[in-house]
Design an enzyme around this catalytic site. Sequence first.
Site, PDB file in Angstrom:
ATOM      1  N   GLY A  27       0.822  -1.207   0.000  1.00 33.99           N
ATOM      2  CA  GLY A  27       0.000   0.000   0.000  1.00 33.99           C
ATOM      3  C   GLY A  27       0.855   1.255   0.000  1.00 33.99           C
ATOM      4  N   MET A  28       0.184   2.395   0.083  1.00 35.11           N
ATOM      5  CA  MET A  28       0.889   3.684   0.004  1.00 35.11           C
ATOM      6  C   MET A  28       1.953   3.818   1.097  1.00 35.11           C
ATOM      7  SD  MET A  28      -0.665   7.536  -0.044  1.00 35.11           S
ATOM      8  CE  MET A  28      -1.710   7.338   1.383  1.00 35.11           C
ATOM      9  N   LEU A  29       1.581   3.556   2.335  1.00 31.00           N
ATOM     10  CA  LEU A  29       2.534   3.673   3.442  1.00 31.00           C
ATOM     11  C   LEU A  29       3.557   2.539   3.404  1.00 31.00           C
ATOM     12  CD1 LEU A  29       3.524   4.849   6.153  1.00 31.00           C
ATOM     13  CD2 LEU A  29       1.736   3.518   7.289  1.00 31.00           C
ATOM     14  N   ASP A  55      -4.298 -13.126   3.475  1.00 30.71           N
ATOM     15  CA  ASP A  55      -5.573 -12.397   3.466  1.00 30.71           C
ATOM     16  C   ASP A  55      -6.068 -12.387   4.912  1.00 30.71           C
ATOM     17  OD1 ASP A  55      -8.121 -11.424   3.329  1.00 30.71           O
ATOM     18  OD2 ASP A  55      -8.673 -12.561   1.527  1.00 30.71           O
ATOM     19  N   ILE A  56      -5.961 -11.228   5.545  1.00 30.50           N
ATOM     20  CA  ILE A  56      -6.226 -11.177   6.990  1.00 30.50           C
ATOM     21  C   ILE A  56      -7.698 -11.409   7.337  1.00 30.50           C
ATOM     22  CG2 ILE A  56      -4.191  -9.770   7.511  1.00 30.50           C
ATOM     23  CD1 ILE A  56      -6.081  -7.337   7.787  1.00 30.50           C
ATOM     24  N   THR A  81      -9.351   1.010   3.131  1.00 31.82           N
ATOM     25  CA  THR A  81      -9.126   2.448   3.365  1.00 31.82           C
ATOM     26  C   THR A  81     -10.033   3.370   2.537  1.00 31.82           C
ATOM     27  OG1 THR A  81      -7.304   2.304   1.787  1.00 31.82           O
ATOM     28  CG2 THR A  81      -6.725   2.236   4.118  1.00 31.82           C
ATOM     29  N   TYR A 144     -15.833   3.561   8.462  1.00 31.11           N
ATOM     30  CA  TYR A 144     -14.368   3.405   8.477  1.00 31.11           C
ATOM     31  C   TYR A 144     -13.828   3.664   9.882  1.00 31.11           C
ATOM     32  CZ  TYR A 144      -9.439   4.541   7.579  1.00 31.11           C
ATOM     33  OH  TYR A 144      -8.062   4.592   7.625  1.00 31.11           O
TER      34      TYR A 144
HETATM   35  N1  NAP Z   1      -4.525   6.975   3.916  1.00 34.31           N
HETATM   36  C1  NAP Z   1      -4.762   7.762   4.961  1.00 34.31           C
HETATM   37  O1  NAP Z   1      -5.004   8.967   4.824  1.00 34.31           O
HETATM   38  C2  NAP Z   1      -4.736   7.179   6.355  1.00 34.31           C
HETATM   39  C3  NAP Z   1      -5.000   8.023   7.431  1.00 34.31           C
HETATM   40  C4  NAP Z   1      -4.953   7.489   8.733  1.00 34.31           C
HETATM   41  C5  NAP Z   1      -4.645   6.152   8.920  1.00 34.31           C
HETATM   42  N2  NAP Z   1      -4.400   5.361   7.843  1.00 34.31           N
HETATM   43  C6  NAP Z   1      -4.089   3.956   8.100  1.00 34.31           C
HETATM   44  O2  NAP Z   1      -2.746   3.725   7.669  1.00 34.31           O
HETATM   45  C7  NAP Z   1      -2.609   2.404   7.143  1.00 34.31           C
HETATM   46  C8  NAP Z   1      -1.977   2.461   5.765  1.00 34.31           C
HETATM   47  O3  NAP Z   1      -2.802   3.253   4.925  1.00 34.31           O
HETATM   48  P1  NAP Z   1      -2.527   3.331   3.337  1.00 34.31           P
HETATM   49  O4  NAP Z   1      -3.125   4.601   2.887  1.00 34.31           O
HETATM   50  O5  NAP Z   1      -1.110   2.999   3.034  1.00 34.31           O
HETATM   51  O6  NAP Z   1      -3.458   2.136   2.843  1.00 34.31           O
HETATM   52  P2  NAP Z   1      -3.519   1.449   1.408  1.00 34.31           P
HETATM   53  O7  NAP Z   1      -2.669   2.186   0.419  1.00 34.31           O
HETATM   54  O8  NAP Z   1      -4.955   1.225   1.099  1.00 34.31           O
HETATM   55  O9  NAP Z   1      -2.783   0.059   1.688  1.00 34.31           O
HETATM   56  C9  NAP Z   1      -3.406  -0.967   2.406  1.00 34.31           C
HETATM   57  C10 NAP Z   1      -2.905  -2.276   1.850  1.00 34.31           C
HETATM   58  O10 NAP Z   1      -3.593  -3.323   2.540  1.00 34.31           O
HETATM   59  C11 NAP Z   1      -3.979  -4.298   1.562  1.00 34.31           C
HETATM   60  N3  NAP Z   1      -5.116  -5.071   2.012  1.00 34.31           N
HETATM   61  C12 NAP Z   1      -6.446  -4.768   1.922  1.00 34.31           C
HETATM   62  N4  NAP Z   1      -7.194  -5.775   2.381  1.00 34.31           N
HETATM   63  C13 NAP Z   1      -6.335  -6.751   2.786  1.00 34.31           C
HETATM   64  C14 NAP Z   1      -6.508  -8.047   3.335  1.00 34.31           C
HETATM   65  N5  NAP Z   1      -7.724  -8.550   3.539  1.00 34.31           N
HETATM   66  N6  NAP Z   1      -5.418  -8.768   3.651  1.00 34.31           N
HETATM   67  C15 NAP Z   1      -4.178  -8.279   3.436  1.00 34.31           C
HETATM   68  N7  NAP Z   1      -3.944  -7.065   2.882  1.00 34.31           N
HETATM   69  C16 NAP Z   1      -5.016  -6.313   2.565  1.00 34.31           C
HETATM   70  C17 NAP Z   1      -4.329  -3.452   0.371  1.00 34.31           C
HETATM   71  O11 NAP Z   1      -4.399  -4.235  -0.794  1.00 34.31           O
HETATM   72  P3  NAP Z   1      -5.401  -3.745  -1.990  1.00 34.31           P
HETATM   73  O12 NAP Z   1      -4.872  -2.424  -2.451  1.00 34.31           O
HETATM   74  O13 NAP Z   1      -5.289  -4.840  -2.970  1.00 34.31           O
HETATM   75  O14 NAP Z   1      -6.763  -3.616  -1.352  1.00 34.31           O
HETATM   76  C18 NAP Z   1      -3.178  -2.447   0.365  1.00 34.31           C
HETATM   77  O15 NAP Z   1      -2.054  -2.952  -0.314  1.00 34.31           O
HETATM   78  C19 NAP Z   1      -4.016   1.801   7.181  1.00 34.31           C
HETATM   79  O16 NAP Z   1      -4.144   1.026   8.334  1.00 34.31           O
HETATM   80  C20 NAP Z   1      -4.932   3.011   7.273  1.00 34.31           C
HETATM   81  O17 NAP Z   1      -6.149   2.699   7.923  1.00 34.31           O
HETATM   82  C21 NAP Z   1      -4.431   5.835   6.578  1.00 34.31           C
END
Ligand code: NAP
Length: 301
Positions: A27-29, A55-56, A81, A144
């Site tokens: 993912g992005m982070l 797959d969690i 997300t 969410y």
């Molecule tokens: N983005 C924000 O602004 C933000 C703000 C506050 C907190 N956060 C938290 O920070 C963390 C990282 O955010 P991010 O923006 O990097 O998220 P992201 O880009 O959506 O990355 C999440 C990753 O988790 C994978 N994933 C989804 N469902 C899954 C499953 N069932 N089993 C295993 N992997 C799975 C996704 O795969 P797919 O892409 O294939 O679904 C993706 O690669 C998250 O916990 C988010 O809640 C984010």
Amino acid sequence: MRGCTGTGKDEDRKDWMKPILVIGAKGMLGRDLLPLLQASFIGREVIGWDIEEIDIREEKSTRSKIETLNPETVINIAAYTDVDGCEKNRDAAFQVNAEGMKHIVLGAKGCGAKVVYLSTDYIFDGRKKEPYLETDLPNPLSVYGRTKLKGEEVLQKGIDDHLIIRTQWLYGRHGKNFVASVLRQAKEKRSLTVVDDQTGSPTYTVDLSRAITGLLEHNSRGIFHVANQGNCTWYTFSQAVLKFAQVEGVTLTPISTEALGRPAVRPSYSVLDTQKFERETGMRLRHWADALKDHLSTGSV
Ligand SMILES: NC(=O)c1ccc[n+]([C@@H]2O[C@H](COP(=O)([O-])OP(=O)(O)OC[C@H]3O[C@@H](n4cnc5c(N)ncnc54)[C@H](OP(=O)(O)O)[C@@H]3O)[C@@H](O)[C@H]2O)c1
């Protein structure tokens, strides 16, 4: 992704030899965090898994994969997300953000691993109007936010050695995010409307990755708020994006949240107080505008 295949179980490995496992690594982070952990924890294997490897939502396989790998630390940044998508797909969001966390906790308990969880400002309702402390009462307004809070609760109940990092308004070099979207829309439309009544702190995933690494190096436990300094509205953030990217001739119009009419309710104010993190690590993330300038100067956008 390095080491995605996992390794055989070796219960005799000492803690310092055990790997760090990042779930949600693509993912992005994750794409910023993984290389930074690898560079910071020299000599220790840092393994990145994403949905192809684990797959969690599936309890049995999640438990057994974690137990077999036998990591010292599991960092869960996998999540559903899509904040508006969560409103329509409540069960799917719950399965990943809450149940998924439960399955990871069970696996981690099975091998005595520490668990780190990334949570969000959207667990707050925004009524406070001054920066949120770790001790402030959550009251999420969206599916969410509720599912992420449930994830926090599951972790707190399940594992003593846990670390919850709440952050907000992420953008970075990889994946969909607000900065990339403003630049794309500016190119396509030359005219944008942006919400001007939600206030938060845009946070750069590169800086957040450094903060996560710092907390791990301090072996920190409990809840910490982490974000870049300063705050703004999405509208002022988009002005800065266009200014620093030197994009001209685009009309930006501020609008209200109500006029935008998105399905998920967001807090109107969700600035996080980061002083606990600063006291713990001695680190202080730079101002969001400096991080944004740096991001836009890398040419990766
Ligand atoms: N983005 C924000 O602004 C933000 C703000 C506050 C907190 N956060 C938290 O920070 C963390 C990282 O955010 P991010 O923006 O990097 O998220 P992201 O880009 O959506 O990355 C999440 C990753 O988790 C994978 N994933 C989804 N469902 C899954 C499953 N069932 N089993 C295993 N992997 C799975 C996704 O795969 P797919 O892409 O294939 O679904 C993706 O690669 C998250 O916990 C988010 O809640 C984010």
